[in-house]
Design a protein around this motif. Structure first.
Motif, short mmCIF file in Angstrom:
data_model
loop_
_atom_site.label_atom_id
_atom_site.label_comp_id
_atom_site.label_asym_id
_atom_site.label_seq_id
_atom_site.Cartn_x
_atom_site.Cartn_y
_atom_site.Cartn_z
N VAL A 113 1.05 -0.97 0.02
CA VAL A 113 -0.22 -0.02 0.15
C VAL A 113 1.05 1.37 0.09
O VAL A 113 0.37 2.52 -0.77
N ALA A 114 1.93 1.58 0.87
CA ALA A 114 2.79 2.49 1.30
C ALA A 114 3.25 2.40 -0.33
O ALA A 114 3.40 3.78 -0.29
N ILE A 115 3.53 1.79 -0.88
CA ILE A 115 4.72 1.55 -2.23
C ILE A 115 4.12 2.62 -2.89
O ILE A 115 3.87 3.27 -3.87
N LEU A 116 2.89 1.84 -3.30
CA LEU A 116 1.42 2.82 -4.22
C LEU A 116 1.36 3.95 -3.93
O LEU A 116 1.56 4.60 -5.35
N ARG A 117 1.38 4.41 -2.84
CA ARG A 117 0.95 5.58 -2.35
C ARG A 117 1.72 6.41 -2.89
O ARG A 117 2.78 7.54 -3.31
N TYR A 118 3.51 6.21 -2.17
CA TYR A 118 5.04 6.82 -2.94
C TYR A 118 4.89 6.90 -4.46
O TYR A 118 4.97 8.40 -4.73
N TYR A 119 4.70 6.07 -5.18
CA TYR A 119 5.00 6.23 -6.70
C TYR A 119 3.02 6.53 -6.78
O TYR A 119 3.29 7.61 -8.24
N PHE A 158 8.34 -12.81 -1.56
CA PHE A 158 7.39 -11.42 -1.62
C PHE A 158 6.07 -10.86 -2.75
O PHE A 158 6.61 -10.74 -3.01
N PRO A 159 4.95 -12.22 -2.02
CA PRO A 159 4.15 -12.43 -4.03
C PRO A 159 3.56 -10.70 -3.41
O PRO A 159 2.85 -10.35 -5.11
N VAL A 160 3.56 -9.33 -2.57
CA VAL A 160 3.21 -8.53 -2.82
C VAL A 160 3.88 -7.11 -3.43
O VAL A 160 3.85 -6.62 -3.84
N ALA A 161 4.84 -7.79 -2.03
CA ALA A 161 5.91 -6.44 -2.26
C ALA A 161 7.09 -6.28 -3.82
O ALA A 161 6.85 -4.28 -3.97
N ILE A 162 6.71 -7.12 -3.62
CA ILE A 162 7.89 -7.15 -5.04
C ILE A 162 7.22 -6.60 -6.16
O ILE A 162 7.14 -5.83 -7.96
N PRO A 163 5.83 -7.65 -6.75
CA PRO A 163 5.21 -7.54 -7.84
C PRO A 163 4.78 -5.83 -7.36
O PRO A 163 4.31 -5.01 -8.65
N MET A 164 4.41 -4.45 -6.58
CA MET A 164 4.48 -2.92 -6.11
C MET A 164 5.90 -2.17 -6.46
O MET A 164 5.48 -1.83 -7.23
N MET A 436 33.31 -2.35 1.89
CA MET A 436 32.27 -3.85 1.74
C MET A 436 31.72 -4.09 0.53
O MET A 436 30.94 -2.95 -0.21
N ASP A 437 32.12 -5.19 -0.57
CA ASP A 437 30.93 -4.88 -2.07
C ASP A 437 29.43 -4.95 -2.17
O ASP A 437 29.74 -6.47 -2.29
N ALA A 438 29.05 -4.09 -1.72
CA ALA A 438 27.88 -4.39 -1.78
C ALA A 438 26.34 -3.37 -1.50
O ALA A 438 26.95 -2.59 -1.53
N GLY A 439 25.48 -3.69 -2.05
CA GLY A 439 24.51 -2.92 -2.96
C GLY A 439 23.74 -1.54 -1.77
O GLY A 439 23.90 -0.48 -1.72
N LEU A 440 23.84 -2.73 -0.39
CA LEU A 440 23.51 -2.05 0.68
C LEU A 440 24.32 -2.49 1.91
O LEU A 440 24.63 -3.63 1.99
N VAL A 441 25.07 -1.43 2.64
CA VAL A 441 25.61 -1.66 3.84
C VAL A 441 24.72 -1.04 5.08
O VAL A 441 23.98 0.17 4.98
N ARG A 442 24.42 -2.31 6.02
CA ARG A 442 23.98 -1.13 7.39
C ARG A 442 24.23 -1.45 8.19
O ARG A 442 25.44 -2.54 8.42
N ALA A 445 22.38 -2.75 11.97
CA ALA A 445 21.26 -3.05 11.90
C ALA A 445 21.05 -4.53 11.61
O ALA A 445 22.36 -5.09 10.35
N GLU A 446 20.59 -5.14 10.99
CA GLU A 446 20.16 -6.82 10.37
C GLU A 446 20.49 -6.47 8.68
O GLU A 446 20.16 -5.53 8.35
N SER A 447 20.82 -7.35 8.14
CA SER A 447 21.15 -7.09 6.68
C SER A 447 19.83 -6.95 5.83
O SER A 447 19.89 -6.87 4.50
N ALA A 448 18.40 -7.34 6.30
CA ALA A 448 17.31 -7.94 5.80
C ALA A 448 16.26 -6.67 5.36
O ALA A 448 15.56 -6.66 5.14
N GLY A 449 17.11 -5.70 5.57
CA GLY A 449 16.08 -4.52 5.87
C GLY A 449 16.46 -3.88 3.88
O GLY A 449 17.20 -3.31 4.20
N VAL A 450 14.82 -3.30 3.87
CA VAL A 450 14.83 -2.57 2.83
C VAL A 450 13.95 -1.03 2.64
O VAL A 450 12.93 -2.04 2.90
N GLU A 451 14.15 -0.10 2.68
CA GLU A 451 13.03 0.71 2.68
C GLU A 451 12.85 1.28 1.01
O GLU A 451 13.95 1.43 0.15
N LEU A 452 11.40 1.47 1.13
CA LEU A 452 10.97 1.33 -0.61
C LEU A 452 11.79 3.10 -0.65
O LEU A 452 11.33 2.86 -2.41
#
Length: 486
Positions: A113-119, A158-164, A436-442, A445-452
């Protein structure tokens, strides 16, 4: 409102209508926590079905791109409202279909829902720049042009987040969409497309075709009228999609695997690091591309970290994600379970098993794909479970003496998606960020956090070096057009 079914059949959505495949064949989707529970039957579509969807998207693209961005945004806002009104229903379907716990599924649906509203808001933001010309009597500026028809190929985790996060930017920037969901998540995807339909998007603007990846996914990559392809999934499939798109000159975007490390420095908050390692590595049964899989710990704190980690892992409750008190659900499918179990067997040969390592059995588990969260130690960097993506609840502990050794070990894989470090030392943080050779470094905090609202993507073999989400999505879903007015 319920999923458009005919005696439990989920239909394709093509040109504004729910239609059955020409094949008259169905794929049965069952609950990975209880295979007696049939979630739905999806279409086993053909290339003819795909051709119809692409044709519809092609016919709709001119009218859709000529709408004002704000008007396209209104459709996304309305879709977001409809999904939000059905949040529990969609989340429950997600849990039944691919196994993640109901609270996680609700959180993911809310994120959609948040992704749709952001875009939707992107429809009112700038789309170009004025550039000084050497000709004093001229005006020169840039504007954005949509690609046209975009093929969207999404995974089951991620059946909702990735399609959105693929469909929303494609739409707001003026493209039309043909989406192929993973078969393990197609019923949930059908619910999302019901929301698009209820929001009144013009016929042909969004289309969904389910079926085998070898037919529909590859067909999208090969289709002459698909102008761009955005894919999330395995490296093997992604590279094939990319090669096919490149051969015919289509734009493509690939988000693929990860082998994500967390570094625990000697000055880390150990309790914080333990909790974040468990959350990042084992939530969603480890089925995240950004999930922690390698845990690199400095020797000074290794024993303390290990003891606390293993104790907390043993407390994890496993079962049907719709039940209260369950922290971790099943693997999403039998094939995924078997993959995880095969890696666990390799781990037993390559290192020392600290806990877990078994498929769960008994009345509560016999009809599902449940595996214990598993922790190994004495794992070297060249071990199979230290190099290959497992996509399951398996952690490999690795002991190091220095931060330099830790970063070297963390980079010693072909992937570069995400990584995190736990430290209270600013210089260690800066070294990690730089080296660190990574596209997301945190940090802490845990490695699995992604913000829209932030760019997301990997380095090395984790992506095609493009970025998704945030304003970065514009770079893929549009082309820059330079305008010179005399």
């Amino acid at each position: 409102m319920t999923v458009k079914t005919e005696t439990s059949k989920c239909l394709n959505y093509i040109n504004g209508r729910w239609v059955a495949s020409d094949s008259d064949e169905l794929i049965t989707v069952t609950n990975p926590a209880n295979t007696d529970d049939v979630v739905g039957r999806i279409q086993k579509s053909t290339r003819d079905d795909l051709d119809q969807a692409v044709s519809a998207a092609k016919a709709a693209k001119k009218e859709w791109k000529t709408l004002a961005g704000a008007d396209r945004g209104k459709f996304l806002y309305k879709t977001a409202d409809i999904i939000e009104s059905r949040l529990d229903e969609i989340a429950e379907c997600m849990t039944r279909e691919m196994g993640k716990t109901f609270p996680e599924a609700k959180g993911e649906t809310a994120r959609g829902v948040a992704i749709l509203r952001y875009y939707a808001g992107e429809g009112m933001r700038k789309e170009g720049d004025v550039i000084p010309s050497t000709d004093k009597d001229a005006l020169m500026f840039t504007k954005r042009a949509p690609l046209g028809v975009v093929g969207v190929i999404t995974p089951w985790n991620f059946p909702v987040a990735i399609p959105m996060w693929k469909t929303a930017p494609a739409l707001i920037y003026g493209n039309t969409v043909v989406l192929k969901p993973a078969s393990e998540a197609a019923v949930t995807c059908a619910k999302l497309f019901e929301c698009f339909a209820e929001a009144g998007l013009p016929a042909g603007v969004v289309n969904m075709v389910s079926g085998p990846g070898s037919v529909i996914g590859q067909g999208i990559a090969e289709h002459a009228d698909v102008n761009g392809i955005t894919f999330t999934g395995s490296n093997q499939v992604g590279k094939k999609i990319g090669q096919t798109a490149l051969a015919r000159g289509a734009k493509y975007q690939l988000e693929m695997g990860g082998k994500n490390p967390v570094i625990v420095a000697s000055d880390a908050d150990i309790d914080l690091a333990v909790d974040a390692t468990i959350s990042g590595g084992l939530r969603s049964t480890g089925q995240k591309c950004t999930a922690t899989s390698r845990v690199i710990v400095q020797s000074d704190v290794y024993d303390e970290f290990k003891e606390k980690l293993v104790a907390k892992v043993k407390e994890i409750t496993i079962g049907d994600g719709l039940k209260n008190g369950i922290w971790m659900g099943p693997s999403a499918s039998e094939s995924q379970l078997n993959t995880v179990l095969s890696y666990i067997e390799k781990g037993k040969q390559e290192g020392t098993l600290l806990c877990g390592g078994n498929r769960l059995s008994g009345e509560e588990y016999d009809k599902g794909y449940f595996v214990e969260p598993t922790v190994f130690e004495d794992i070297t960097s060249n071990a199979t479970i230290a190099q290959e993506e497992i996509f399951g609840p398996v952690l490999a502990l690795m002991k190091v003496e220095s931060l330099e050794e830790a970063i070297e070990l963390a980079n010693d894989v072909e992937f570069g998606l995400s990584a995190s470090i736990f430290t209270s030392n600013i210089q260690k943080m800066l070294s990690f960020i730089s080296d660190m050779d990574a596209g997301l470094v945190r940090i802490n905090a845990e490695s699995a956090g992604v913000e829209l609202q932030a760019p997301f993507g990997g380095m090395k073999q984790s992506s095609s070096h493009s970025r998704e989400q945030g304003e970065a999505a514009k770079e893929f879903f549009t082309s820059i057009k330079t305008v010179f007015v005399k």
